[in-house]
Design an enzyme around this catalytic site. Structure first.
Site, mmCIF file in Angstrom:
data_model
loop_
_atom_site.group_PDB
_atom_site.id
_atom_site.type_symbol
_atom_site.label_atom_id
_atom_site.label_comp_id
_atom_site.label_asym_id
_atom_site.label_seq_id
_atom_site.Cartn_x
_atom_site.Cartn_y
_atom_site.Cartn_z
ATOM 1 N N THR A 41 66.658 82.883 107.176
ATOM 2 C CA THR A 41 65.903 82.479 105.990
ATOM 3 C C THR A 41 66.789 81.660 105.053
ATOM 4 O O THR A 41 66.347 80.649 104.491
ATOM 5 C CB THR A 41 65.348 83.712 105.253
ATOM 6 O OG1 THR A 41 64.538 84.471 106.158
ATOM 7 C CG2 THR A 41 64.536 83.312 104.041
ATOM 8 N N MET A 44 66.862 78.281 106.310
ATOM 9 C CA MET A 44 65.571 77.620 106.145
ATOM 10 C C MET A 44 65.452 77.068 104.725
ATOM 11 O O MET A 44 65.005 75.942 104.526
ATOM 12 C CB MET A 44 64.404 78.572 106.446
ATOM 13 C CG MET A 44 63.055 77.862 106.381
ATOM 14 S SD MET A 44 61.646 78.903 106.837
ATOM 15 C CE MET A 44 61.490 79.887 105.358
ATOM 16 N N GLU A 49 65.693 72.275 101.156
ATOM 17 C CA GLU A 49 66.376 71.480 100.131
ATOM 18 C C GLU A 49 66.885 70.162 100.703
ATOM 19 O O GLU A 49 66.724 69.103 100.091
ATOM 20 C CB GLU A 49 67.527 72.273 99.511
ATOM 21 C CG GLU A 49 67.036 73.409 98.650
ATOM 22 C CD GLU A 49 68.097 73.880 97.678
ATOM 23 O OE1 GLU A 49 68.191 73.283 96.583
ATOM 24 O OE2 GLU A 49 68.822 74.817 98.030
ATOM 25 N N GLY A 68 68.199 71.980 92.966
ATOM 26 C CA GLY A 68 67.123 72.934 93.180
ATOM 27 C C GLY A 68 67.033 73.899 92.017
ATOM 28 O O GLY A 68 68.060 74.368 91.520
ATOM 29 N N HIS A 75 58.686 83.384 104.971
ATOM 30 C CA HIS A 75 59.310 83.197 106.289
ATOM 31 C C HIS A 75 58.503 84.081 107.224
ATOM 32 O O HIS A 75 58.729 85.279 107.317
ATOM 33 C CB HIS A 75 60.787 83.578 106.271
ATOM 34 C CG HIS A 75 61.519 83.076 107.470
ATOM 35 N ND1 HIS A 75 62.886 83.099 107.559
ATOM 36 C CD2 HIS A 75 61.082 82.520 108.633
ATOM 37 C CE1 HIS A 75 63.263 82.588 108.722
ATOM 38 N NE2 HIS A 75 62.182 82.245 109.392
#
Length: 137
Positions: A41, A44, A49, A68, A75
């Site tokens: 995760t 991911m 990003e 960000g 997920h």
């Protein structure tokens, strides 16, 4: 300041190898070492990003970058080593320097994640000066 257009779309793909799995996230997290070797995760989120940064690059002025500021992603399915993950993003809102993206990630079989990601356009020199001042205390 020019802004990226609402409706901007972009996609990136990455083949999952051992370096992108949960056990590889960081030696600082020892409990991850015994986790299944599936797409992490954490990676991911980083891939989302990266996809947004790539989409925005042609739309930023020299000396600008984005950071960000918010991640809201599910997920939903595990991805084993060897599959390819594709992230598709769409810029759905621009409010001044705040950018909101709709996100979907899928592997060779399933949608594995979806949600929204927000970024903020910053002046790189000012951002770095604030960061350095913060580090100095």
């Amino acid at each position: 300041m020019p802004v990226p257009p609402v409706g901007l779309r972009h996609r990136e793909s990455v083949k999952i190898d051992r370096a992108l799995t949960v056990p590889a996230v960081s030696p600082a997290f020892p409990h991850f070492h015994d986790m299944p070797p599936v797409f992490a995760t954490a990676f991911m989120v980083g891939f989302v990003e990266e996809t947004c940064v790539a989409a925005l690059a042609p739309h930023l002025e020299p000396g600008q970058r984005t950071v960000g500021t918010h991640v809201d992603l599910s997920h939903e399915a595990a991805t084993p080593i060897g599959m390819t993950v594709t992230c598709e993003i769409e810029l759905v809102a621009v409010e001044g320097r705040r950018l909101r993206f709709k996100v979907e990630a899928r592997d060779d079989k399933d949608v594995i994640g979806r949600g929204h990601h927000e970024r903020f356009i910053v002046d790189d020199a000012k951002f770095m000066a604030r960061l350095e001042a913060k580090a100095r205390g």
